[in-house]
Motif scaffolding. Structure first.
Motif, PDB file in Angstrom:
ATOM      1  N   ALA A 157       2.587  -8.304  -7.010  1.00 13.08           N
ATOM      2  CA  ALA A 157       2.698  -9.475  -6.864  1.00 13.08           C
ATOM      3  C   ALA A 157       4.218 -10.011  -7.624  1.00 13.08           C
ATOM      4  O   ALA A 157       4.985 -10.754  -6.995  1.00 13.08           O
ATOM      5  CB  ALA A 157       1.943  -9.977  -8.003  1.00 13.08           C
TER       6      ALA A 157
ATOM      7  N   THR B 195       0.635 -13.345  -7.952  1.00 12.73           N
ATOM      8  CA  THR B 195       1.619 -13.950  -7.337  1.00 12.73           C
ATOM      9  C   THR B 195       1.891 -15.595  -7.567  1.00 12.73           C
ATOM     10  O   THR B 195       3.031 -15.748  -7.743  1.00 12.73           O
ATOM     11  CB  THR B 195       1.538 -13.574  -5.766  1.00 12.73           C
TER      12      THR B 195
ATOM     13  N   SER C 152       7.488 -11.745  -5.538  1.00 18.33           N
ATOM     14  CA  SER C 152       8.381 -12.740  -6.057  1.00 18.33           C
ATOM     15  C   SER C 152       9.741 -12.212  -5.971  1.00 18.33           C
ATOM     16  O   SER C 152      10.488 -13.188  -5.724  1.00 18.33           O
ATOM     17  CB  SER C 152       7.866 -12.981  -7.634  1.00 18.33           C
TER      18      SER C 152
END
Length: 519
Positions: free
Chosen positions: A448, A310, A452
């Motif tokens: 991850a 991430t 985002s």
């Protein structure tokens, strides 16, 4: 006195099972008598094979780094930081690659049955086909499909290279040193985009084919590197798993347990010889899933992969944001080269420090301390950058140091996890299975990407500062949970609690003959 003694399970605790190097393989119906002696490994051959394994791992890193030309083609922009569109496309391609990596579970299982070499060569040639075919992809759908297949191929290399390093390492110290080189080798994969850019710049000047397929020239460059490595590996790579098919007649390797129990005798009246040996069955996936220590390690590594991935995905957004808005204040033009230099420094630090620290402090203490540093890093980075808003240079230095610490601890923790994973299995015949199962963490890398994507979507409704501080909070929470799980990780499994005693068994028959003594 009994003429022989038949042993059906280990007399040494599982904690000491890592001392085993190889279990010899001989037909169970064939009775072979040899004098008990330790066969020294061929050092030159092992070093050549280890070098070849690093080159194979480099091929995977080159292919994994071939994402940038696709983004340039899809977005018509070479901006590293990117906008909402380029970040969205990057997330989709990264997610497809991560989902393909989950097939490592199957490749690890297969490598314990048919050998590491066959699976490795299958992955290399598939990678070559993917690199070449990806040059004909001109839209998002085709790029995503090829990235998924590339992820499947790369997972074979990730699993088998790590497993072969465990096979070739003769002791824990050598294993730590060998695996510590992997982050630096992965960094060398960055030569892929550089070569691609050079070739693309020299070929795209003319030609209808290059105009129709804008990334074909760069993918040919990537595929050429993989092709050379695939041909070399086909010729030179040896099998590291002890199989009947690759064992010369009359040759076998002795493990440490036989030496410890049988060679140190005060009496010269008896000569102990190996009469019969049988290969143990690999530990199944279900048996690994029933081991609490392995599940804790898998959960801890999955959370590590989640917050580390991430951070990497969010770095183009957080990196060039203003420190007043919770960013890191690094100019966009400098962010790419900063990450490259930082990764190089981190790789050298891991190679120099981790093997020595493992020998001095142990795996568990290092892994626990590294896990604790992540939530502290995610909390201190935006706060220190905010306090340094009066000085742009000082804020950039703090942010650069933060990226350096993150990559150093992420790479170091990955090395420690690899060592812990190889400690989970008592012999080489189950190592591929357990290493492959750790590829489940690729699912969290895909998650991850989802984090985002959600952040970029919410940034349209909330201010940049609110979005950035929310992202730092999520990273800190993921890191804190991972640090808590890290303190429950155990260095080695135990009998009955993790594996039933009948799982950790093999059959060996020893014959003791009395010698005549001259008076």
């Amino acid at each position: 006195m009994l003429g022989f003694h038949r042993r059906t399970r280990s007399l040494i605790p599982v904690k000491d099972l890592a001392k085993y190097d190889q279990v010899a393989t001989i037909d169970e119906d064939e009775m072979v008598e040899v004098d008990l002696e330790i066969v020294e490994p061929t050092g030159n051959t092992d070093r050549r094979q280890l070098t070849l394994i690093y080159i194979i791992f480099l091929a995977e890193a080159v292919m994994a780094s071939s994402l940038q030309p696709q983004l340039q083609m899809l977005t018509s922009s070479d901006d590293f930081c990117g906008n909402l569109s380029s970040s969205y496309l990057r997330s989709i391609l990264d997610c497809a690659y991560a989902f393909g990596g989950t097939t490592g579970i199957f490749w690890g299982y297969l490598s314990d049955r048919i050998g590491r070499r066959r699976v490795t060569l299958l992955g290399l040639w598939t990678m070559f086909i993917c690199c070449f075919s990806m040059g004909f992809a001109t839209d998002l759908t085709s790029c995503t499909i090829f990235r998924f297949v590339s992820g499947m191929a790369s997972s074979t290399i990730v699993v088998t290279t790590l497993t072969m390093m465990g096979d070739l390492s003769t002791n824990p110290a050598e294993r730590a040193k060998n695996i510590s080189r992997l982050p630096l080798v992965a960094l060398c994969g960055s030569i892929g985009p550089i070569v691609q850019g050079m070739v693309s710049g020299s070929i795209n000047a003319s030609g209808a084919v290059w105009q129709r397929f804008p990334i074909l020239s760069s993918q040919i460059a990537c595929g050429s590197i993989v092709l050379v490595i695939a041909i070399t590996s086909t010729i030179m790579l040896h099998e590291t798993l002890p199989l009947e098919s690759n064992k010369p007649n009359g040759s076998m390797s002795m493990d440490c347990e036989k030496t410890a129990f049988l060679s140190h005798s005060d009496s010269d009246d008896f000569s102990i010889r190996i009469v019969d040996m049988a290969r143990p069955d690999p530990i199944s996936i279900n048996q690994f899933l029933q081991a609490p220590s392995f599940l804790v390690l898998l959960s801890s590594f999955s959370l590590l992969s989640l917050h580390a991935s991430t951070f990497d995905v969010l770095l183009p957004h957080l990196g060039h944001s203003s420190t007043q808005h919770g960013g890191m204040g690094i100019p966009c033009n400098w962010l790419g080269i900063t990450v490259l230099v930082v990764r190089a420094i981190a790789g050298i630090a891991i190679l120099r420090v981790v093997p020595i620290a493992v020998e001095k402090f142990g795996l568990l203490k290092l892994y626990g301390c590294a896990s604790l540093c992540f939530p502290a890093l995610y909390i201190l980075t935006p706060l220190l950058a905010l306090l340094a808003t009066c000085s742009t240079v000082f804020a950039a230095l703090i942010s650069t140091l933060s990226i350096l610490v993150k990559h150093t601890f992420t790479g170091g923790a990955s090395v420690l996890v690899a060592l812990l994973v190889l400690n989970t299995t008592p012999d080489a015949f189950s190592a591929g299975t357990v290493v492959g199962m750790m590829q489940v963490a690729s699912l969290f890398k895909a998650l991850a990407v989802a984090v985002s994507g959600a952040s970029f979507y919410l940034s349209n409704e909330y201010s940049i500062a609110t979005t950035n501080y929310s992202l730092w909070t999520c990273l800190a929470l993921f890191g804190a949970v991972g640090a808590a799980l890290a303190w429950f990780v155990r260095e080695r499994p135990s009998v009955e609690r993790d594996f039933p005693s009948e799982v950790l068994c093999w059959e060996t028959c020893f014959d003791a003959e009395e010698k005549s003594v001259d008076l």
